[in-house]
Design a protein around this motif. Structure first.
Motif, short mmCIF file in Angstrom:
data_model
loop_
_atom_site.label_atom_id
_atom_site.label_comp_id
_atom_site.label_asym_id
_atom_site.label_seq_id
_atom_site.Cartn_x
_atom_site.Cartn_y
_atom_site.Cartn_z
N CYS A 163 0.82 -1.22 0.00
CA CYS A 163 0.00 0.00 0.00
C CYS A 163 0.85 1.26 0.00
O CYS A 163 0.43 2.27 -0.55
CB CYS A 163 -0.95 -0.01 1.19
SG CYS A 163 -2.15 -1.34 1.09
N ASP A 164 2.02 1.21 0.60
CA ASP A 164 2.89 2.37 0.60
C ASP A 164 3.36 2.69 -0.81
O ASP A 164 3.36 3.85 -1.22
CB ASP A 164 4.07 2.12 1.53
CG ASP A 164 4.97 3.32 1.66
OD1 ASP A 164 4.45 4.45 1.62
OD2 ASP A 164 6.18 3.15 1.81
N THR A 165 3.73 1.68 -1.55
CA THR A 165 4.19 1.90 -2.92
C THR A 165 3.05 2.42 -3.79
O THR A 165 3.23 3.40 -4.53
CB THR A 165 4.74 0.59 -3.51
OG1 THR A 165 5.77 0.10 -2.66
CG2 THR A 165 5.29 0.80 -4.89
N SER B 79 1.85 10.84 -8.68
CA SER B 79 1.33 10.97 -10.04
C SER B 79 0.32 12.11 -10.14
O SER B 79 0.29 12.82 -11.14
CB SER B 79 0.67 9.66 -10.48
OG SER B 79 1.61 8.63 -10.52
N GLY B 80 -0.49 12.27 -9.11
CA GLY B 80 -1.41 13.39 -9.07
C GLY B 80 -0.67 14.72 -9.07
O GLY B 80 -1.10 15.69 -9.72
N LEU B 81 0.43 14.79 -8.36
CA LEU B 81 1.23 16.02 -8.36
C LEU B 81 1.87 16.28 -9.72
O LEU B 81 1.98 17.44 -10.14
CB LEU B 81 2.31 15.95 -7.28
CG LEU B 81 1.81 15.99 -5.84
CD1 LEU B 81 2.98 15.82 -4.88
CD2 LEU B 81 1.08 17.29 -5.58
N LEU C 220 11.51 11.08 -10.77
CA LEU C 220 12.71 10.46 -10.21
C LEU C 220 12.45 9.92 -8.80
O LEU C 220 12.96 8.87 -8.42
CB LEU C 220 13.87 11.45 -10.20
CG LEU C 220 14.46 11.79 -11.56
CD1 LEU C 220 15.49 12.90 -11.43
CD2 LEU C 220 15.07 10.57 -12.20
N VAL C 221 11.65 10.64 -8.02
CA VAL C 221 11.28 10.15 -6.69
C VAL C 221 10.45 8.88 -6.80
O VAL C 221 10.65 7.92 -6.04
CB VAL C 221 10.51 11.25 -5.91
CG1 VAL C 221 9.89 10.69 -4.65
CG2 VAL C 221 11.43 12.40 -5.58
N ILE C 222 9.53 8.83 -7.77
CA ILE C 222 8.73 7.62 -7.99
C ILE C 222 9.64 6.45 -8.35
O ILE C 222 9.49 5.34 -7.81
CB ILE C 222 7.68 7.86 -9.09
CG1 ILE C 222 6.59 8.81 -8.59
CG2 ILE C 222 7.06 6.54 -9.55
CD1 ILE C 222 5.62 9.24 -9.66
#
Length: 112
Positions: free
Chosen positions: A41-43, A51-53, A68-70
């Motif tokens: 769930c964290d991932t 993705s919304g951002l 890159l954070v993803i």
């Protein structure tokens, strides 16, 4: 207008999944179950929020940093979860009372 609605949907979906994961962590008693809930769930929750951002900010340098954070989360979260679960299996002597698992260190396939 559509971009804001779609980004809001992604962000709120991610926050909902993160909230459900938090409840799951408190609900389960075994540490391996807690690790499983937290990892999955964290991932997914972080992916949806980030993705919304990206959708909200559009295509710019900020969205590249978020991508890159993803990628970093996708690479490190499974490794950290695996190491945490492995440490629990190796150090908890009473784990066979809670879980049934196969000893993979010895290739005999017998239960511990």
């Amino acid at each position: 207008m559509f971009r804001i609605i779609f980004a809001s949907f992604l962000i709120f979906s991610g926050l909902f999944i993160l909230g459900v994961a938090t409840l799951g962590i408190f609900r389960f008693e075994a540490m391996l179950n807690r690790v499983h809930v937290a990892a999955k769930c964290d991932t997914l929750g972080a992916l949806l929020v980030l993705s919304g951002l990206v959708v909200l900010s559009g295509l710019n340098v900020f969205s590249l940093k978020i991508l890159l954070v993803i990628a970093f989360l996708w690479l490190t979260n499974p490794v950290a979860t695996h190491l945490t679960a492995r440490a629990e299996v190796r150090t908890n002597k009473n784990l066979d009372e809670i879980c049934d698992f196969i000893n993979l260190d010895e290739n005999e396939g017998e239960k511990i």
